[in-house]
Scaffold this motif. Structure first.
Motif, PDB file in Angstrom:
ATOM      1  N   LEU A  93       0.842  -1.159   0.107  1.00 14.26           N
ATOM      2  CA  LEU A  93      -0.167  -0.042  -0.156  1.00 14.26           C
ATOM      3  C   LEU A  93       0.988   1.306  -0.063  1.00 14.26           C
ATOM      4  N   LEU A  94       1.929   1.294   0.833  1.00 14.89           N
ATOM      5  CA  LEU A  94       2.841   2.353   0.780  1.00 14.89           C
ATOM      6  C   LEU A  94       3.513   2.574  -0.573  1.00 14.89           C
ATOM      7  N   LEU A  95       3.974   1.499  -1.269  1.00 15.56           N
ATOM      8  CA  LEU A  95       4.826   1.592  -2.218  1.00 15.56           C
ATOM      9  C   LEU A  95       3.989   2.042  -3.622  1.00 15.56           C
ATOM     10  N   SER A  96       2.608   1.736  -3.436  1.00 20.75           N
ATOM     11  CA  SER A  96       1.578   2.111  -4.401  1.00 20.75           C
ATOM     12  C   SER A  96       1.165   3.444  -4.563  1.00 20.75           C
ATOM     13  N   GLY A  97       1.223   3.959  -3.658  1.00 18.78           N
ATOM     14  CA  GLY A  97       0.731   5.289  -3.053  1.00 18.78           C
ATOM     15  C   GLY A  97      -0.688   5.414  -2.626  1.00 18.78           C
ATOM     16  N   LEU A 101       1.585   6.848   4.532  1.00 16.31           N
ATOM     17  CA  LEU A 101       2.690   6.814   5.596  1.00 16.31           C
ATOM     18  C   LEU A 101       2.380   5.252   6.671  1.00 16.31           C
ATOM     19  N   LEU A 102       3.342   4.721   7.127  1.00 12.73           N
ATOM     20  CA  LEU A 102       3.368   3.713   7.864  1.00 12.73           C
ATOM     21  C   LEU A 102       4.559   3.630   8.836  1.00 12.73           C
ATOM     22  N   TRP A 103       4.178   3.224  10.097  1.00 11.51           N
ATOM     23  CA  TRP A 103       5.289   2.951  11.026  1.00 11.51           C
ATOM     24  C   TRP A 103       5.889   1.701  11.029  1.00 11.51           C
ATOM     25  N   GLU A 104       7.243   1.851  10.164  1.00 11.63           N
ATOM     26  CA  GLU A 104       7.854   0.380   9.884  1.00 11.63           C
ATOM     27  C   GLU A 104       9.065   0.221  10.792  1.00 11.63           C
ATOM     28  N   GLY A 138      11.343   4.806  -3.808  1.00  3.73           N
ATOM     29  CA  GLY A 138      10.228   5.823  -3.365  1.00  3.73           C
ATOM     30  C   GLY A 138       9.694   5.931  -2.131  1.00  3.73           C
ATOM     31  N   ILE A 139      10.457   5.475  -1.023  1.00  2.00           N
ATOM     32  CA  ILE A 139       9.981   5.687   0.366  1.00  2.00           C
ATOM     33  C   ILE A 139      11.193   6.552   1.089  1.00  2.00           C
TER      34      ILE A 139
END
Length: 325
Positions: A93-97, A101-104, A138-139
């Motif tokens: 989901l983050l890579l695709s846009g 944002l996400l806490w990783e 892209g992150i």
């Protein structure tokens, strides 16, 4: 909602449907919130859109709700896409846009997503390496929290006394019939999971640990299964409040198998270019997230039984980050 978003959510729904009833349902909406140290972003009167995602275990839900609350206080139109089952779907989901944002966790990104065989020594060095390697994807990574939620193996009180082991290196001396493990399916198969952990400590999966000795559980069920003696060694997270509540003993990782897993906000790069102020908002929160804080917040959810959104909101009010409207 664009077509890509629809497809992603459809795929996500399919994943949820396939993985069945062991998953937690949606954890509800966040309470109404007012500003505190986090103030409305100047010029954001038209409410810029942001989508927050998280994985489905308690700590991730808490971090996700903290982020949702913070960005609502900052005046964003927030889509709450937390509680995604599994690391890979949340990452996609983050890579695709489709998520902003996400806490990783640094160790997860380094070993699972970026494909490295060995962790980098040192928490700061590990974060810097992840940040650099993820730029081509892209992150963009924000500053990490002190929180280092690494894996561990734990025993119940009776097992700890009976076997007398305190370190992972001592598992090599345990009778193979007592080498029984409770793990979740992801840890059972991931690059930094059970099989390489056993290899690191000189134990052969198959000969010394037959598959019948390994029980697969939902992450949340492992703690009680370990306390009940369903296995002698259960996979736990070091910041989980159930370790204390169930009087579990954590084995020392004395040969440093597990990498650093500091939590940090990971942003979709295109989103961050449009809204760089979101990184500044997360930077107000990250330094406050310690192991002790998350163990207490996790305890409030997993042991006391409170909603993650309510626990997150209460903590943020206590810290002065936001206010009750």
């Amino acid at each position: 909602m664009n077509n890509a978003m629809k497809l992603s959510l459809a795929s996500l729904a399919a994943v949820i449907g396939l993985t069945g009833c062991g998953l937690s349902p949606s954890t509800g909406t966040v309470p109404p919130v007012g500003p505190g140290k986090i103030q409305p972003v100047e010029g954001n009167s038209e409410k810029a859109e942001v989508t927050v995602t998280s994985k489905s275990f308690t700590e991730q839900l808490l971090l996700g709700k903290i982020t949702v609350i913070a960005l609502e206080a900052a005046g964003f139109d927030v889509t709450d896409l937390t509680n995604v089952p599994g690391s890979q779907p949340a990452r996609q989901l983050l890579l695709s846009g489709d998520a902003s944002l996400l806490w990783e966790y640094t160790g997860t990104a380094w070993l699972t997503y970026l494909g490295h065989e060995e962790p980098v020594d040192g928490e700061q060095a590990q974060w810097e390496a992840v940040k650099k390697d993820d730029i081509p994807n892209g992150i963009d990574w924000g500053k990490p929290a002190p929180l280092n939620n690494t894996y561990a193996m734990a025993m119940n009180e009776e097992t700890a006394q009976r076997l007398g082991v305190t370190k992972l290196s001592e598992l090599k001396n345990v009778d193979p019939k007592d080498l029984t493990f409770c793990v979740d399916p992801e840890f059972n198969s991931r690059r930094d999971g059970l099989t390489p952990m056993l290899e690191h400590y000189g134990i052969d999966r198959g000969a010394e640990v037959p598959e019948s000795n390994i029980g697969l559980y939902d992450v949340g069920a492992i703690y009680q299964a370990t306390a009940d003696g369903a296995c002698n060694f259960g996979e736990v997270f070091t910041t989980d409040g159930r370790i204390k509540a169930l009087n579990l003993t954590v084995l020392e990782d004395d040969r440093k198998y597990f990498p650093s897993y500091n939590a940090a906000p990971a942003f979709n790069g295109e989103f961050l270019k449009e809204h760089p102020e979101v990184k500044d908002i997360m930077a107000k929160i990250a330094p406050l997230l310690t192991d002790e804080v998350l163990m207490e917040l996790n305890y409030q959810v997993d042991v006391v039984g409170r909603e993650p959104a309510d626990v997150a909101f209460e903590w943020m009010v206590d810290q002065g980050l936001v206010s009750k409207p």
